[in-house]
Design an enzyme around this catalytic site. Sequence first.
Site, PDB file in Angstrom:
ATOM      1  N   GLY A  67      -2.786   4.995   6.061  1.00  0.00           N
ATOM      2  CA  GLY A  67      -3.269   5.594   4.806  1.00  0.00           C
ATOM      3  C   GLY A  67      -4.501   4.880   4.282  1.00  0.00           C
ATOM      4  O   GLY A  67      -4.653   4.680   3.072  1.00  0.00           O
TER       5      GLY A  67
ATOM      6  N   ASP B  79       0.004  11.088  11.807  1.00  0.00           N
ATOM      7  CA  ASP B  79       0.924  11.227  10.682  1.00  0.00           C
ATOM      8  C   ASP B  79       2.031  10.184  10.876  1.00  0.00           C
ATOM      9  O   ASP B  79       2.705  10.188  11.914  1.00  0.00           O
ATOM     10  CB  ASP B  79       1.500  12.662  10.726  1.00  0.00           C
ATOM     11  CG  ASP B  79       2.465  12.941   9.593  1.00  0.00           C
ATOM     12  OD1 ASP B  79       3.087  11.998   9.084  1.00  0.00           O
ATOM     13  OD2 ASP B  79       2.609  14.135   9.247  1.00  0.00           O
ATOM     14  N   VAL B  80       2.212   9.315   9.891  1.00  0.00           N
ATOM     15  CA  VAL B  80       3.188   8.215  10.067  1.00  0.00           C
ATOM     16  C   VAL B  80       4.622   8.707  10.258  1.00  0.00           C
ATOM     17  O   VAL B  80       5.478   7.941  10.699  1.00  0.00           O
ATOM     18  CB  VAL B  80       3.143   7.190   8.897  1.00  0.00           C
ATOM     19  CG1 VAL B  80       1.827   6.442   8.869  1.00  0.00           C
ATOM     20  CG2 VAL B  80       3.467   7.823   7.552  1.00  0.00           C
TER      21      VAL B  80
ATOM     22  N   ASN C 289       0.956   1.126   4.472  1.00  0.00           N
ATOM     23  CA  ASN C 289       0.431   1.459   3.135  1.00  0.00           C
ATOM     24  C   ASN C 289       0.534   2.949   2.812  1.00  0.00           C
ATOM     25  O   ASN C 289       0.595   3.317   1.638  1.00  0.00           O
ATOM     26  CB  ASN C 289      -1.043   0.998   3.083  1.00  0.00           C
ATOM     27  CG  ASN C 289      -1.782   1.568   1.904  1.00  0.00           C
ATOM     28  OD1 ASN C 289      -1.663   1.081   0.782  1.00  0.00           O
ATOM     29  ND2 ASN C 289      -2.552   2.644   2.134  1.00  0.00           N
TER      30      ASN C 289
ATOM     31  N   SER D 201       6.395  -1.073  -4.214  1.00  0.00           N
ATOM     32  CA  SER D 201       5.949  -0.747  -5.577  1.00  0.00           C
ATOM     33  C   SER D 201       6.846  -1.435  -6.592  1.00  0.00           C
ATOM     34  O   SER D 201       8.037  -1.669  -6.329  1.00  0.00           O
ATOM     35  CB  SER D 201       6.026   0.766  -5.789  1.00  0.00           C
ATOM     36  OG  SER D 201       5.806   1.077  -7.148  1.00  0.00           O
TER      37      SER D 201
ATOM     38  N   TYR E 222      10.532   8.547  -5.123  1.00  0.00           N
ATOM     39  CA  TYR E 222       9.517   7.501  -4.926  1.00  0.00           C
ATOM     40  C   TYR E 222      10.152   6.123  -5.099  1.00  0.00           C
ATOM     41  O   TYR E 222      10.026   5.255  -4.224  1.00  0.00           O
ATOM     42  CB  TYR E 222       8.378   7.706  -5.930  1.00  0.00           C
ATOM     43  CG  TYR E 222       7.245   6.721  -5.767  1.00  0.00           C
ATOM     44  CD1 TYR E 222       6.271   6.900  -4.786  1.00  0.00           C
ATOM     45  CD2 TYR E 222       7.135   5.599  -6.586  1.00  0.00           C
ATOM     46  CE1 TYR E 222       5.230   5.991  -4.621  1.00  0.00           C
ATOM     47  CE2 TYR E 222       6.110   4.684  -6.434  1.00  0.00           C
ATOM     48  CZ  TYR E 222       5.155   4.887  -5.459  1.00  0.00           C
ATOM     49  OH  TYR E 222       4.130   3.976  -5.304  1.00  0.00           O
TER      50      TYR E 222
ATOM     51  N   ALA F 119      13.255   5.225  -4.941  1.00  0.00           N
ATOM     52  CA  ALA F 119      14.251   4.952  -3.895  1.00  0.00           C
ATOM     53  C   ALA F 119      13.569   4.587  -2.578  1.00  0.00           C
ATOM     54  O   ALA F 119      14.000   3.670  -1.864  1.00  0.00           O
ATOM     55  CB  ALA F 119      15.155   6.177  -3.713  1.00  0.00           C
TER      56      ALA F 119
ATOM     57  N   LYS G 215      10.696   3.171  -2.191  1.00  0.00           N
ATOM     58  CA  LYS G 215      10.069   1.849  -2.290  1.00  0.00           C
ATOM     59  C   LYS G 215      11.112   0.735  -2.320  1.00  0.00           C
ATOM     60  O   LYS G 215      10.867  -0.361  -1.839  1.00  0.00           O
ATOM     61  CB  LYS G 215       9.171   1.800  -3.534  1.00  0.00           C
ATOM     62  CG  LYS G 215       7.968   2.746  -3.445  1.00  0.00           C
ATOM     63  CD  LYS G 215       7.083   2.385  -2.267  1.00  0.00           C
ATOM     64  CE  LYS G 215       5.841   3.243  -2.161  1.00  0.00           C
ATOM     65  NZ  LYS G 215       4.981   2.866  -1.035  1.00  0.00           N
TER      66      LYS G 215
HETATM   67  P1  NAP Z   1      -3.634   7.274  -2.268  1.00  0.00           P
HETATM   68  O1  NAP Z   1      -4.876   7.030  -3.042  1.00  0.00           O
HETATM   69  O2  NAP Z   1      -2.932   8.576  -2.455  1.00  0.00           O
HETATM   70  O3  NAP Z   1      -3.909   7.027  -0.715  1.00  0.00           O
HETATM   71  C1  NAP Z   1      -2.883   7.174   0.235  1.00  0.00           C
HETATM   72  C2  NAP Z   1      -3.474   7.642   1.549  1.00  0.00           C
HETATM   73  O4  NAP Z   1      -2.379   7.819   2.481  1.00  0.00           O
HETATM   74  C3  NAP Z   1      -4.171   9.009   1.434  1.00  0.00           C
HETATM   75  O5  NAP Z   1      -5.405   9.003   2.127  1.00  0.00           O
HETATM   76  C4  NAP Z   1      -3.148   9.945   2.083  1.00  0.00           C
HETATM   77  O6  NAP Z   1      -3.728  11.127   2.604  1.00  0.00           O
HETATM   78  C5  NAP Z   1      -2.577   9.044   3.168  1.00  0.00           C
HETATM   79  N1  NAP Z   1      -1.327   9.593   3.709  1.00  0.00           N
HETATM   80  C6  NAP Z   1      -0.402  10.384   3.050  1.00  0.00           C
HETATM   81  N2  NAP Z   1       0.555  10.765   3.888  1.00  0.00           N
HETATM   82  C7  NAP Z   1       0.267  10.220   5.107  1.00  0.00           C
HETATM   83  C8  NAP Z   1       0.903  10.269   6.374  1.00  0.00           C
HETATM   84  N3  NAP Z   1       2.022  10.987   6.556  1.00  0.00           N
HETATM   85  N4  NAP Z   1       0.344   9.597   7.400  1.00  0.00           N
HETATM   86  C9  NAP Z   1      -0.802   8.899   7.231  1.00  0.00           C
HETATM   87  N5  NAP Z   1      -1.466   8.823   6.048  1.00  0.00           N
HETATM   88  C10 NAP Z   1      -0.933   9.470   4.992  1.00  0.00           C
HETATM   89  O7  NAP Z   1      -2.549   6.135  -2.608  1.00  0.00           O
HETATM   90  P2  NAP Z   1      -2.733   4.616  -3.116  1.00  0.00           P
HETATM   91  O8  NAP Z   1      -2.592   4.610  -4.582  1.00  0.00           O
HETATM   92  O9  NAP Z   1      -3.894   3.975  -2.466  1.00  0.00           O
HETATM   93  O10 NAP Z   1      -1.364   4.035  -2.563  1.00  0.00           O
HETATM   94  C11 NAP Z   1      -1.270   3.291  -1.355  1.00  0.00           C
HETATM   95  C12 NAP Z   1       0.136   2.699  -1.290  1.00  0.00           C
HETATM   96  O11 NAP Z   1       0.352   1.876  -2.437  1.00  0.00           O
HETATM   97  C13 NAP Z   1       1.232   3.763  -1.333  1.00  0.00           C
HETATM   98  O12 NAP Z   1       2.280   3.406  -0.467  1.00  0.00           O
HETATM   99  C14 NAP Z   1       1.708   3.723  -2.772  1.00  0.00           C
HETATM  100  O13 NAP Z   1       3.031   4.149  -2.925  1.00  0.00           O
HETATM  101  C15 NAP Z   1       1.552   2.250  -3.092  1.00  0.00           C
HETATM  102  N6  NAP Z   1       1.439   1.978  -4.523  1.00  0.00           N
HETATM  103  C16 NAP Z   1       0.441   2.548  -5.258  1.00  0.00           C
HETATM  104  C17 NAP Z   1       0.385   2.310  -6.619  1.00  0.00           C
HETATM  105  C18 NAP Z   1      -0.680   2.910  -7.486  1.00  0.00           C
HETATM  106  O14 NAP Z   1      -0.523   2.843  -8.728  1.00  0.00           O
HETATM  107  N7  NAP Z   1      -1.747   3.488  -6.952  1.00  0.00           N
HETATM  108  C19 NAP Z   1       1.340   1.475  -7.220  1.00  0.00           C
HETATM  109  C20 NAP Z   1       2.339   0.915  -6.433  1.00  0.00           C
HETATM  110  C21 NAP Z   1       2.377   1.172  -5.082  1.00  0.00           C
HETATM  111  P3  NAP Z   1      -3.671  12.472   1.671  1.00  0.00           P
HETATM  112  O15 NAP Z   1      -4.421  12.143   0.426  1.00  0.00           O
HETATM  113  O16 NAP Z   1      -4.307  13.517   2.514  1.00  0.00           O
HETATM  114  O17 NAP Z   1      -2.201  12.710   1.401  1.00  0.00           O
END
Ligand code: NAP
Length: 253
Positions: free
Chosen positions: A17, A67-68, A94, A146, A160, A162, A164
Amino acid sequence: MTLERSDFSNKTVLVTGAGQGIGAAIAKIFASRGANVAINDVNKTVADETVKEIASFGGTSKFFRADVTDESQINAMVKSIIDAFGSLDILVNNAGILGTSKTDELTVENWDRTLSINLKGAFICCKAALAEMKKKKYGKIINISSLAGESGGIVVAADYSASKAGLLALTKKLALEVAEFNINVNAIAPGTTKTPMIDAISDEENSKLVSRIPLKRLGEPEDIAYATCFLASQEASYITGTTLDVNGGLLMR
Ligand code: NAP
């Protein structure tokens, strides 16, 4: 123990990701510290942008679309990464998605999709990377969990939180299992971080949240990326099975 500052030259890092948000920041910081970075995503457009940015400062990266949730795609991707860069030393799980439905409105389909990407996806990637890491008796796995996996979360949906929380248990179980192979497995629990993922959360909700955060700001993707680099570094070689909170002090344990 030798006292030397870590850089990541001659190391290959897979970040899932990594096209945008936290994953892109992680990829860029590893690349700026000399690593070969495999950029995984399902979205080619954003991933190409990350690869271009890394090239602009002389870093090395390559896009691998997979796709993961699809084990055969992930196995093929790991093989291609090893063919391209010669090894796979560091895996950052990620990739993730977020929902905000209340539990009584959450569909079983959405529950399954979130658990599949956020938790099963990490398991599939760990499984695919372990053969190479065990063979080399070296590996670092960092799972991006998270704060919601620890506290339940505020606006996020139950699927979500659950997923994490499950990732934290996977981290500990795997850390126990692979310690004898010199593989460290750790998690990071970010608080709300400024990425496209939080577009789903209103500005009003975010302002309310900031007022409760001791450091009085949301996280930046780089805050999470620096913590990830630390856990992958030589400096963290005696740390395994732990969760590093990066949340501005919102949850203190
Ligand atoms: P993001 O901006 O939505 O980026 C996530 C990326 O992962 C996107 O490019 C998405 O593509 C890609 N992705 C989705 N499904 C996938 C799959 N099946 N295989 C491969 N890639 C895939 O998210 P982020 O905020 O950077 O979050 C990154 C990680 O941090 C996540 O695990 C999230 O739960 C965690 N996190 C984030 C926050 C926050 O506040 N941002 C807080 C705590 C934890 P698409 O856009 O095309 O779906």
